[in-house]
Design an enzyme around this catalytic site. Structure first.
Site, PDB file in Angstrom:
ATOM      1  N   ASN A 145      30.558 -11.897  28.684  1.00 17.92           N
ATOM      2  CA  ASN A 145      31.870 -12.160  29.280  1.00 17.92           C
ATOM      3  C   ASN A 145      31.632 -12.869  30.607  1.00 17.92           C
ATOM      4  OD1 ASN A 145      34.379 -12.112  30.467  1.00 17.92           O
ATOM      5  ND2 ASN A 145      34.451  -9.891  30.766  1.00 17.92           N
ATOM      6  N   TRP A 146      31.884 -14.170  30.589  1.00 16.09           N
ATOM      7  CA  TRP A 146      31.612 -14.957  31.806  1.00 16.09           C
ATOM      8  C   TRP A 146      32.683 -14.749  32.875  1.00 16.09           C
ATOM      9  CZ3 TRP A 146      29.569 -20.562  30.347  1.00 16.09           C
ATOM     10  CH2 TRP A 146      28.260 -20.446  29.847  1.00 16.09           C
ATOM     11  N   LYS A 147      33.775 -14.107  32.540  1.00 18.78           N
ATOM     12  CA  LYS A 147      34.876 -13.904  33.489  1.00 18.78           C
ATOM     13  C   LYS A 147      35.285 -15.260  34.107  1.00 18.78           C
ATOM     14  CE  LYS A 147      32.985  -9.355  34.351  1.00 18.78           C
ATOM     15  NZ  LYS A 147      33.125  -8.149  35.128  1.00 18.78           N
ATOM     16  N   HIS A 172      40.677  -5.829  28.990  1.00 19.77           N
ATOM     17  CA  HIS A 172      39.588  -5.632  29.958  1.00 19.77           C
ATOM     18  C   HIS A 172      40.161  -4.941  31.199  1.00 19.77           C
ATOM     19  CE1 HIS A 172      36.416  -6.427  32.844  1.00 19.77           C
ATOM     20  NE2 HIS A 172      35.621  -6.694  31.824  1.00 19.77           N
ATOM     21  N   GLU A 184      39.729  -5.387  34.217  1.00 25.49           N
ATOM     22  CA  GLU A 184      40.158  -6.288  35.289  1.00 25.49           C
ATOM     23  C   GLU A 184      41.547  -6.839  35.008  1.00 25.49           C
ATOM     24  OE1 GLU A 184      36.668  -8.756  35.273  1.00 25.49           O
ATOM     25  OE2 GLU A 184      35.499  -7.140  36.171  1.00 25.49           O
ATOM     26  N   GLU A 210      33.943   0.543  28.242  1.00 24.82           N
ATOM     27  CA  GLU A 210      33.485   0.041  29.533  1.00 24.82           C
ATOM     28  C   GLU A 210      34.012   0.944  30.647  1.00 24.82           C
ATOM     29  OE1 GLU A 210      32.453  -4.414  29.289  1.00 24.82           O
ATOM     30  OE2 GLU A 210      34.552  -4.253  29.818  1.00 24.82           O
ATOM     31  N   GLY A 237      30.090  -4.168  37.006  1.00 21.16           N
ATOM     32  CA  GLY A 237      29.703  -4.961  38.173  1.00 21.16           C
ATOM     33  C   GLY A 237      29.150  -4.148  39.336  1.00 21.16           C
ATOM     34  N   SER A 253      27.377  -3.036  33.579  1.00 11.43           N
ATOM     35  CA  SER A 253      26.060  -3.177  34.219  1.00 11.43           C
ATOM     36  C   SER A 253      24.890  -3.154  33.245  1.00 11.43           C
ATOM     37  CB  SER A 253      25.873  -2.100  35.301  1.00 11.43           C
ATOM     38  OG  SER A 253      26.799  -2.298  36.349  1.00 11.43           O
ATOM     39  N   GLY A 257      28.684  -8.567  31.343  1.00  8.27           N
ATOM     40  CA  GLY A 257      29.331  -9.436  32.322  1.00  8.27           C
ATOM     41  C   GLY A 257      28.310 -10.268  33.083  1.00  8.27           C
ATOM     42  N   GLY A 258      27.980  -9.833  34.284  1.00  5.37           N
ATOM     43  CA  GLY A 258      27.126 -10.603  35.190  1.00  5.37           C
ATOM     44  C   GLY A 258      25.856 -11.144  34.554  1.00  5.37           C
TER      45      GLY A 258
HETATM   46  C1  PEP Z   1      32.421  -6.642  31.946  1.00  5.27           C
HETATM   47  O1  PEP Z   1      33.137  -6.997  32.859  1.00  5.27           O
HETATM   48  O2  PEP Z   1      32.820  -6.700  30.764  1.00  5.27           O
HETATM   49  C2  PEP Z   1      31.095  -6.154  32.280  1.00  5.27           C
HETATM   50  C3  PEP Z   1      30.496  -5.390  31.412  1.00  5.27           C
HETATM   51  O3  PEP Z   1      30.574  -6.540  33.497  1.00  5.27           O
HETATM   52  P1  PEP Z   1      29.107  -6.238  34.078  1.00  5.27           P
HETATM   53  O4  PEP Z   1      28.120  -6.344  32.955  1.00  5.27           O
HETATM   54  O5  PEP Z   1      28.900  -7.265  35.138  1.00  5.27           O
HETATM   55  O6  PEP Z   1      29.147  -4.841  34.621  1.00  5.27           O
END
Ligand code: PEP
Length: 262
Positions: free
Chosen positions: A17-19, A105, A107, A175, A181, A220, A241-242
């Protein structure tokens, strides 16, 4: 059926997920992932997807055409079209080349006040358009501290999942909001407890299909912790994500997937 004995046919999925990250230059990372998949560097038993910002979907889909790299979206409107400035329908995402869409999600739930019924309408829209719905759920830190994790998960599942989902078109992503994050993750035992609970709920709602639905862990995930998290029972892949912004990190996570020999 026991929640601890998932169907052996559940194929793991590593979805990035590049957001709101990525200009066209970032497509080079997706190209590296595509090429590694084509070169057979990742087991054919593992599916890999990237969900870029909407502006890159069509370009990435064109680049990934005919390869093992799937392209997803990060959100959709629940209606097929209409006077909704700035929104994008599931049909439009499908037309642009996406095969899946993330809905609910945390966010989006936080930034846009999306309630479970909206998330459910979006998941239904995804199925209507021929997309796979990746439905995100998860508790906040305060809810976990208060011992409410499974209550929250149960409520979000009932409220957010599509009525007629199947293993082919519906994926749940657990999640924990506090793990996104932050570099924090639940222990494998905590992940196992929640994923077993989700598996039971999916079997209750969808029967055999629920037994085969993928349940991703997200929050994470990185190359250094992927193997441990992906080995937890009922964890059928990860939403990343990241770490998904770097091809080599996403590939390392995909390599950490345990794949059934069958
Ligand atoms: C996400 O936002 O879906 C996510 C899992 O982010 P991260 O891996 O950066 O915690």
């Amino acid at each position: 059926m026991s929640a601890n004995s998932p169907a052996p046919s559940v194929r793991p999925l590593i979805a990035g997920n590049w957001k709101m990250h990525g200009l066209r230059a970032q497509l080079a990372e997706a190209q590296t992932v595509r090429d590694a998949l084509t070169a057979g560097e990742i087991s054919h038993g593992v599916d890999v997807m990237i969900c870029p910002p909407a502006t890159l979907i069509a370009l990435m889909a064109e680049m990934a055409k005919g390869s093992r790299l799937a392209v997803g979206a990060q959100d959709c409107h629940w209606l097929p079209q209409g006077a909704h400035t700035g929104d994008i329908s599931a049909e439009m995402l499908h037309d642009a080349g996406a095969t899946a869409v993330i809905v609910g999600h945390s966010e989006r739930r936080a930034d846009h006040g999306e309630l479970d019924r909206i998330v459910k309408a979006k998941a239904e829209a995804a199925l209507r358009a021929g997309l796979t719905a990746i439905v995100c759920i998860g508790e906040t830190a305060g809810q976990r501290r208060a011992g409410l994790t499974l209550d929250i998960i149960a409520r979000q599942l009932v409220g957010s999942l599509p009525e007629a989902g199947t293993a082919a078109d519906t994926i749940v992503a657990y999640e924990p909001v506090w793990a996104i994050g932050t570099g924090l993750t639940p222990t494998p035992a905590e992940v196992a407890e929640v994923h077993a609970f989700i598996r039971r709920a999916l079997i209750d709602q969808y029967g055999t299909q629920g037994r085969e639905m993928r349940i991703l862990y997200g929050g994470s995930v990185k190359p250094s912790n992927a193997a441990e998290l992906l080995a937890v029972p009922n964890v059928n892949g990860a939403l990343v994500g990241g770490a998904s912004l770097k091809a080599q990190d996403l590939l390392a996570i995909a390599r950490a997937c345990k794949v059934d020999a069958a």
